[in-house]
Write an enzyme that holds these catalytic residues in place. Structure first.
Site, PDB file in Angstrom:
ATOM      1  N   ARG A   1      -3.482  -8.019 -20.687  1.00  0.00           N
ATOM      2  CA  ARG A   1      -4.971  -7.892 -21.390  1.00  0.00           C
ATOM      3  C   ARG A   1      -4.471  -7.427 -22.968  1.00  0.00           C
ATOM      4  O   ARG A   1      -4.735  -7.629 -24.041  1.00  0.00           O
ATOM      5  CB  ARG A   1      -5.943  -7.816 -21.112  1.00  0.00           C
ATOM      6  CG  ARG A   1      -5.916  -6.412 -20.692  1.00  0.00           C
ATOM      7  CD  ARG A   1      -7.254  -5.989 -19.790  1.00  0.00           C
ATOM      8  NE  ARG A   1      -8.705  -6.149 -20.845  1.00  0.00           N
ATOM      9  CZ  ARG A   1      -9.051  -4.527 -21.487  1.00  0.00           C
ATOM     10  NH1 ARG A   1      -7.881  -4.033 -21.366  1.00  0.00           N
ATOM     11  NH2 ARG A   1      -9.721  -4.563 -22.068  1.00  0.00           N
TER      12      ARG A   1
ATOM     13  N   PRO B   1       1.183  -1.595   0.238  1.00  0.00           N
ATOM     14  CA  PRO B   1      -0.012  -0.153   0.494  1.00  0.00           C
ATOM     15  C   PRO B   1       0.880   1.147  -0.537  1.00  0.00           C
ATOM     16  O   PRO B   1       0.071   2.336  -0.110  1.00  0.00           O
ATOM     17  CB  PRO B   1      -0.763  -0.026   1.128  1.00  0.00           C
ATOM     18  CG  PRO B   1      -0.179  -0.893   1.963  1.00  0.00           C
ATOM     19  CD  PRO B   1       0.449  -1.832   1.026  1.00  0.00           C
TER      20      PRO B   1
ATOM     21  N   GLU C   1       2.102  -7.542   9.015  1.00  0.00           N
ATOM     22  CA  GLU C   1       2.430  -6.338   9.584  1.00  0.00           C
ATOM     23  C   GLU C   1       3.255  -5.331   8.285  1.00  0.00           C
ATOM     24  O   GLU C   1       2.916  -4.598   7.675  1.00  0.00           O
ATOM     25  CB  GLU C   1       3.365  -5.913  10.753  1.00  0.00           C
ATOM     26  CG  GLU C   1       3.358  -4.331  10.787  1.00  0.00           C
ATOM     27  CD  GLU C   1       2.485  -3.533  10.891  1.00  0.00           C
ATOM     28  OE1 GLU C   1       2.316  -2.232  11.821  1.00  0.00           O
ATOM     29  OE2 GLU C   1       1.463  -5.048  12.039  1.00  0.00           O
TER      30      GLU C   1
ATOM     31  N   ASP D   1      -9.423   1.835 -24.145  1.00  0.00           N
ATOM     32  CA  ASP D   1      -9.914   2.000 -22.952  1.00  0.00           C
ATOM     33  C   ASP D   1     -10.142   3.375 -22.540  1.00  0.00           C
ATOM     34  O   ASP D   1      -8.892   3.496 -23.254  1.00  0.00           O
ATOM     35  CB  ASP D   1      -8.959   0.343 -22.269  1.00  0.00           C
ATOM     36  CG  ASP D   1      -9.744  -0.444 -22.787  1.00  0.00           C
ATOM     37  OD1 ASP D   1     -10.341  -0.757 -23.065  1.00  0.00           O
ATOM     38  OD2 ASP D   1      -8.738  -2.417 -22.832  1.00  0.00           O
TER      39      ASP D   1
END
Length: 244
Positions: free
Chosen positions: A154, A89, A116, A169
Site C-alpha cells: 500500500r 516469532p 517446530e 497513517d
C-alpha cells in the site's frame, strides 16, 4: 516490486492477493506476486520437507535443502539482491518504519514456515531479515506474511488513490492518527466537531495535531518516549498531561 512467497499452503494466498488493494496494485503494475510450494524443491522422492531435530525434542524441523533450493529458483533472475524474509516469532518486531524500508526494495522473498522451527542454517546463511508481527505464535507464517505484504504494498507509488493517505497513517508520523468524521454532520444527535466545519484549515491542522497527541497519550504513551517533538507539540502535550 516483485514479491515471491514460499509456502507449503499456497492456496491460502489466493483470495488475499486477488482482492482489494493488492489486486489493484497488480493491475497498476506496481507489484507482481509469485507463490511457490517449496515442497516441490525437496530432494527426496517423498517430497519431505521436515525431519526430527538432532539431539531429540518435540516437534519437527524444516530441512534446509527445500528452502535453499526454492530461494535460488525464485531469485535467479533478480537484478538486485533480494531481501529474504523469514517469518518467525523470534524475529524483529514489524513496524511501520520497517514497512517503509521494505517498500523501497525491488525484490522481496517471504518464507512461511510450519512445524517446530527452521534448521538454523536457514537463519544464518539464507535470510536477510527475520520478522514477527507480535509476541504470539501462529500455526504458520502465512497469515503474518499477508499482513506485512499488505502494509508494504500500500506504500508503493500509485497504489493508494491518495498518496497523502499513507503519509498520514498512524505510526507513519510516530503518533496515532487523529479522529475522522464524514457526512452527515449530525447523526442520532451526535455532531461533528465544529472546527472541522469551519473551513479554517490552519485551525483544523492544529486540532488534528492535538487530537493525535491526545490519542497517543491515552492509548500508546510508549510511542511518545521515542519521538522528538516540536516546541508546539511539547506545549500541547504538557497541557494534555496537566488536564488528565
Amino acid at each position: 516490486m516483485n514479491i515471491s512467497i514460499l509456502s507449503l499452503f499456497p492456496e491460502m494466498f489466493e483470495g488475499v492477493l486477488h482482492t482489494s488493494i493488492l489486486k489493484k496494485a497488480q493491475e497498476n503494475e506496481a507489484v507482481s506476486f509469485t507463490v511457490t510450494d517449496f515442497r516441490n524443491y525437496s530432494e527426496n522422492k517423498h517430497h519431505k520437507v521436515d525431519d526430527y531435530p538432532y539431539g531429540g525434542g518435540a516437534g519437527m524441523v524444516l530441512k534446509p535443502e527445500p528452502l535453499f533450493n526454492a530461494v535460488e529458483a525464485v531469485t535467479k533472475d533478480a537484478v538486485k539482491p533480494p531481501r529474504i524474509i523469514l517469518m518467525c516469532p523470534q524475529g524483529e518486531r514489524f513496524t511501520q518504519a520497517k514497512a517503509e524500508e521494505l517498500a523501497s526494495e525491488e525484490n522481496l522473498v517471504f518464507i512461511c514456515g510450519h512445524y517446530e522451527g527452521y534448521d538454523e542454517r536457514i537463519r544464518e546463511h539464507l535470510v536477510t531479515d527475520e520478522l514477527s508481527i507480535g509476541d504470539f505464535v501462529l500455526t504458520g507464517g502465512e497469515v503474518a506474511s499477508m499482513a506485512i505484504i499488505d502494509s508494504v504494498v500500500r506504500l508503493l507509488p500509485g497504489v493508494l488513490g491518495n498518496n497523502v493517505s499513507s503519509v498520514e497513517d498512524s505510526f507513519s508520523t510516530g503518533l496515532l492518527e487523529h479522529p475522522h468524521y464524514t457526512r452527515p454532520s449530525t447523526y442520532k444527535g451526535l455532531s461533528v466537531p465544529d472546527i472541522l466545519l469551519s473551513g479554517n484549515h490552519g485551525e483544523i491542522d492544529k486540532w488534528r495535531m492535538e487530537q493525535s497527541l491526545k490519542r497517543t497519550l491515552e492509548r500508546r504513551p510508549d510511542l511518545l518516549d521515542e519521538l522528538s517533538l516540536t516546541a508546539d507539540q511539547e506545549k500541547i502535550l504538557k497541557r494534555l498531561k496537566s488536564n488528565r
